[in-house]
Design a protein around this motif. Structure first.
Motif, PDB file in Angstrom:
ATOM      1  N   ASN A   1     -65.743  59.026 -22.468  1.00  0.00           N
ATOM      2  CA  ASN A   1     -64.347  59.153 -22.889  1.00  0.00           C
ATOM      3  C   ASN A   1     -63.609  59.860 -21.765  1.00  0.00           C
ATOM      4  N   GLU A   2     -62.474  59.312 -21.378  1.00  0.00           N
ATOM      5  CA  GLU A   2     -61.744  59.808 -20.213  1.00  0.00           C
ATOM      6  C   GLU A   2     -61.323  61.265 -20.390  1.00  0.00           C
ATOM      7  N   ASN A   3     -60.777  61.557 -21.568  1.00  0.00           N
ATOM      8  CA  ASN A   3     -60.331  62.919 -21.864  1.00  0.00           C
ATOM      9  C   ASN A   3     -61.483  63.915 -21.796  1.00  0.00           C
ATOM     10  N   PHE A   4     -62.577  63.527 -22.420  1.00  0.00           N
ATOM     11  CA  PHE A   4     -63.759  64.389 -22.434  1.00  0.00           C
ATOM     12  C   PHE A   4     -64.226  64.658 -21.003  1.00  0.00           C
ATOM     13  N   ALA A   5     -64.292  63.617 -20.205  1.00  0.00           N
ATOM     14  CA  ALA A   5     -64.769  63.747 -18.824  1.00  0.00           C
ATOM     15  C   ALA A   5     -63.840  64.655 -18.020  1.00  0.00           C
ATOM     16  N   LEU A   6     -62.541  64.448 -18.207  1.00  0.00           N
ATOM     17  CA  LEU A   6     -61.561  65.255 -17.486  1.00  0.00           C
ATOM     18  C   LEU A   6     -61.676  66.723 -17.912  1.00  0.00           C
ATOM     19  N   GLY A   7     -61.779  66.942 -19.208  1.00  0.00           N
ATOM     20  CA  GLY A   7     -61.910  68.307 -19.730  1.00  0.00           C
ATOM     21  C   GLY A   7     -63.158  68.980 -19.199  1.00  0.00           C
ATOM     22  N   LEU A   8     -64.258  68.233 -19.178  1.00  0.00           N
ATOM     23  CA  LEU A   8     -65.513  68.797 -18.696  1.00  0.00           C
ATOM     24  C   LEU A   8     -65.416  69.166 -17.226  1.00  0.00           C
ATOM     25  N   SER A   9     -64.774  68.290 -16.446  1.00  0.00           N
ATOM     26  CA  SER A   9     -64.658  68.593 -15.012  1.00  0.00           C
ATOM     27  C   SER A   9     -63.714  69.790 -14.806  1.00  0.00           C
ATOM     28  N   GLU A  10     -62.652  69.873 -15.612  1.00  0.00           N
ATOM     29  CA  GLU A  10     -61.773  71.053 -15.530  1.00  0.00           C
ATOM     30  C   GLU A  10     -62.526  72.330 -15.887  1.00  0.00           C
ATOM     31  N   LEU A  11     -63.261  72.267 -16.987  1.00  0.00           N
ATOM     32  CA  LEU A  11     -63.980  73.463 -17.446  1.00  0.00           C
ATOM     33  C   LEU A  11     -65.010  73.910 -16.396  1.00  0.00           C
ATOM     34  N   SER A  12     -65.711  72.926 -15.791  1.00  0.00           N
ATOM     35  CA  SER A  12     -66.682  73.260 -14.737  1.00  0.00           C
ATOM     36  C   SER A  12     -65.977  73.947 -13.574  1.00  0.00           C
ATOM     37  N   ALA A  13     -64.843  73.385 -13.164  1.00  0.00           N
ATOM     38  CA  ALA A  13     -64.095  73.963 -12.044  1.00  0.00           C
ATOM     39  C   ALA A  13     -63.626  75.379 -12.387  1.00  0.00           C
ATOM     40  N   VAL A  14     -63.154  75.577 -13.624  1.00  0.00           N
ATOM     41  CA  VAL A  14     -62.641  76.888 -14.033  1.00  0.00           C
ATOM     42  C   VAL A  14     -63.775  77.915 -14.067  1.00  0.00           C
ATOM     43  N   VAL A  15     -64.915  77.530 -14.638  1.00  0.00           N
ATOM     44  CA  VAL A  15     -66.066  78.436 -14.692  1.00  0.00           C
ATOM     45  C   VAL A  15     -66.457  78.866 -13.285  1.00  0.00           C
ATOM     46  N   SER A  16     -66.513  77.895 -12.389  1.00  0.00           N
ATOM     47  CA  SER A  16     -66.931  78.215 -11.028  1.00  0.00           C
ATOM     48  C   SER A  16     -65.883  79.093 -10.332  1.00  0.00           C
ATOM     49  N   ALA A  17     -64.607  78.834 -10.571  1.00  0.00           N
ATOM     50  CA  ALA A  17     -63.549  79.653  -9.955  1.00  0.00           C
ATOM     51  C   ALA A  17     -63.500  81.057 -10.552  1.00  0.00           C
ATOM     52  N   ILE A  18     -63.809  81.180 -11.834  1.00  0.00           N
ATOM     53  CA  ILE A  18     -63.842  82.521 -12.444  1.00  0.00           C
ATOM     54  C   ILE A  18     -64.929  83.351 -11.756  1.00  0.00           C
ATOM     55  N   ARG A  19     -66.077  82.712 -11.499  1.00  0.00           N
ATOM     56  CA  ARG A  19     -67.152  83.407 -10.763  1.00  0.00           C
ATOM     57  C   ARG A  19     -66.669  83.821  -9.382  1.00  0.00           C
ATOM     58  N   ASN A  20     -66.019  82.881  -8.698  1.00  0.00           N
ATOM     59  CA  ASN A  20     -65.475  83.156  -7.368  1.00  0.00           C
ATOM     60  C   ASN A  20     -64.518  84.345  -7.379  1.00  0.00           C
ATOM     61  N   GLN A  21     -63.785  84.474  -8.473  1.00  0.00           N
ATOM     62  CA  GLN A  21     -62.817  85.571  -8.588  1.00  0.00           C
ATOM     63  C   GLN A  21     -63.514  86.900  -8.821  1.00  0.00           C
ATOM     64  N   GLY A  22     -64.831  86.864  -8.964  1.00  0.00           N
ATOM     65  CA  GLY A  22     -65.567  88.123  -9.088  1.00  0.00           C
ATOM     66  C   GLY A  22     -65.721  88.630 -10.505  1.00  0.00           C
TER      67      GLY A  22
END
Lengths: 437, 437
Positions: free
Chosen positions: B243-264
């Motif tokens: 599902n396009e929405n699901f895939a987009l949401g998952l990729s956003e969430l992955s990016a956010v999780v990784s950026a939150i880590r980057n932010q320390g």
């Protein structure tokens, strides 16, 4: 299908600033807050909404007409129109929990539905200090108001100002002496406008209310007493008026003048002005008004006085006090109009970090380092051309940009650009904060 | 003749603090303000009152019922019920004057006429940050919200907390995949309550709205996905939902999780929680809620999310954004109830000067010296017994008392008493600030 667009707009008479002005406004507000706190005033925050019955206990006439009042459910509510009535309620309500003299400050919005004119607001900030005594409050506290205001306005970088002082007892004693006590309220109201309307108009108004010609002459020559503070005190003594109120007022005023000097306020910043009466039934002793020397048209930017009883409507405890209020929104607006606002930076931000690589971890590491050194730091995260990033930096007006690209990541460094001088320099991540400071 | 006394009282649901609590409240507010500013958010202050037509452009249902609205003259007015609608108006109104991404914070009172319960207020402070993009806003900004909140709550000395994150697209994509898109709004509303009402109640409510049993099973097992952040992301991938929405949401969430880590932000402070949905029609991507680990009953103390379009009711400009809000009054009240407030001094004052002689000039000189050294100083001016003066010092809780009597005036000195240890020491006026510091 087009959605209906509602025209976005802000109520007239309600101040809403652009970011740069807001920074200046907050800068002034912080100076006031720090000034008040440095003299031992404790912060207070009362609700904007109160029960109408409580808030309007004392109000009447003009004030009442201006009030934002309404009913919600079966409760009559009103928005506060000053910070003094809420203080009275607060002190009466919390009497047994407070330590007297109770010195509080409050900086908050108040509401008056006046016809908005330029520089007049319906929602505006007041910044008040009051000192409340339990049964009594030493006259020396009256000298603290000018001392606080002097220090605070000096730090705000205001143009030259004068704190005018007077004593209501001198006025009422003088009119008792003239046997026109029955007209005191009216006469005070007229005198209070002297600076605004001029002496001929004052004379005319005094005639209108039936003041005998000899009295008018005496009143006018009284309010015209001029000179240095000591000269005015001498002139008042030399009037040899035998009236208890007058004598008490004169002794209070002398004590206050001498204590203001003791507090370190230079002579040129405060001046006895016998035409100042302030309000009609509230103040009972010392009264204050503050004007900008070169901009008399601005009127009083800070006023107040001594009152015998703060909360007579709420409690039988006698709570004398003295207070003063800065009309901050109006002051800000007037200073802005005249180009007199202090120069504050366009942004609070010190450093804008521009990550030039997908790997942003070093950028965030630097940001955290800098923030730990109390350096306000933003990381720009839009993926766009370098030119657009620099354009953002220029528009917000940040003083330093830190560029972190592939090379910088390799060397754990950042290229720092001073946006004012254009200088650019690559330094180790650990050294950035030293360079910025 | 006795004057009528009006019972002083404060409206229920309106917070009004005693001085010591107010100091703690302001301490927390200052940490939030400094935290927000340290990340480059610029201050904003919008009116409490707005035109009803403007403020209620979007409102409806429950919200509208709670609003304090009234008519003054022929103008329909309303008090703001959040800081987001005023922001939308502000950005639409000042669009051409602002630089995007526009990062603003606002700390101010908002009004909701709810039935006041313990810990719920009708007038309460919100402390908001939002980042508004022009047409677009990079997903990496979604990671800045948890970073700001983490730093801010840490400085506030809060007990251990968790920032829960989720993505609305994952939820909506999942329900599209289950072919129950028509019920999305209802299902999200029910899921959102999962932490409050428990899974059996969720199941019951899902049945009530006619969700097929197989879907209920899928929904429950979906919201039950647990583990570390990486494990949850893996589980979501392993669902192999096309599902396009699901895939987009998952990729956003992955990016956010990784950026939150980057932010320390340490891993234990943020956690993916698939049962979080936040509101119904406003958020479109990342959503946040924050809870205290050992006090889940407090509920979310800081919530927000990503939205596609901030100001669609006011402008045709597309303004996506992400924001988060701390419910400060409620947080304060809950922390106080549980004894979790940070220990702040009883008074902001550092030194109380007690003049023991009629000549107060040295006392005022010392006060000015100390204030110039940023030491908050009060001069006690009541003429009363030494015992009463010390009693005042004890009651307000000042850490140092400076006694200036005849001897001290002769020697230009002050006797400093440390009120905590009882130690007493006479030093030259010039050395007092060093001793205090």
């Amino acid at each position: 299908m087009t959605k209906k667009i509602i025209q976005p707009r802000t109520l007239s008479g309600f101040m809403e600033l652009l970011p740069q002005d807001q920074i200046t406004f907050n800068y002034l507000m912080d100076i006031i807050r720090n000034g008040y706190e440095s003299f031992g005033f404790t912060p207070l925050d009362t609700p904007v909404l109160e029960l109408s019955e409580v808030l309007l206990a004392k109000a009447g006439g003009e004030t009442e007409k201006q009030i934002y009042a309404f009913t919600k459910g079966d409760t009559d509510l009103a928005m506060r129109f000053d910070l003094t009535v809420p203080l009275a309620k607060y002190v009466a309500l919390n009497y047994s929990s407070l330590t007297f003299p109770f010195k509080r400050y409050q900086i908050g919005k108040v509401y008056r539905g006046e016809r908005p004119q330029h520089g007049r607001f319906r929602e505006f900030y007041q910044a008040d200090i009051d000192i409340i005594g339990n049964e009594k409050l030493d006259i020396l506290y009256d000298a603290e108001m000018p001392a606080v205001i002097y220090q605070t306005f000096l730090k705000m970088g205001l143009p030259s100002f004068t704190i005018h002082i007077n004593n209501r007892k001198i006025l009422s004693g003088f009119f008792e002496h003239l046997n026109c006590s029955d007209k005191i309220t009216d006469i005070l109201r007229i005198i209070d406008k002297a600076d605004k309307i001029g002496l001929p108009a004052v004379k005319e108004e005094l005639q209108k209310i039936g003041t005998p010609e000899t009295n008018i002459k005496d009143i006018l020559s009284f309010t015209k007493i001029k000179g240095t503070n000591d000269e005015i005190l001498d002139s008042l003594k030399n009037l040899k008026i035998e009236n208890e109120n007058f004598a008490l007022g004169l002794s209070e005023l002398s004590a206050v003048v001498s204590a203001i000097r003791n507090q370190g306020v230079p002579e040129e910043y405060f001046h006895i002005n016998l035409s100042i009466a302030r309000g009609l039934d509230y103040y009972t002793g010392t009264v204050y008004e503050t004007t900008l020397k070169d901009y008399p048209e601005v009127g009083s930017i800070c006023s107040g006085g001594r009152y015998d009883n703060l909360a007579g409507f709420y409690t039988r405890q006698k709570l004398p006090g003295v207070g003063i209020s800065i009309g901050l929104s109006r002051l800000f607006s007037q200073l802005k109009d005249k180009g007199l606002l202090p120069k504050t930076p366009k942004t609070l931000l010190k450093v804008l970090i521009l990550p030039m690589d997908k790997d942003t971890s070093l950028s965030f590491e630097l940001a955290t380092n800098l923030r730990n050194q109390y350096i306000k730091t933003e990381v720009f995260l839009e993926q766009t051309k370098f030119k657009n990033k620099m354009n953002y930096a220029n528009k917000i007006g940040v003083p330093f940009v830190a560029i972190i690209g592939e090379d910088e990541i390799k060397n754990r460094s950042a290229t720092i650009k001073n946006m004012l001088t254009g200088e650019q320099q690559t330094v180790s991540i650990e050294d950035v904060h030293t360079l910025i400071k």
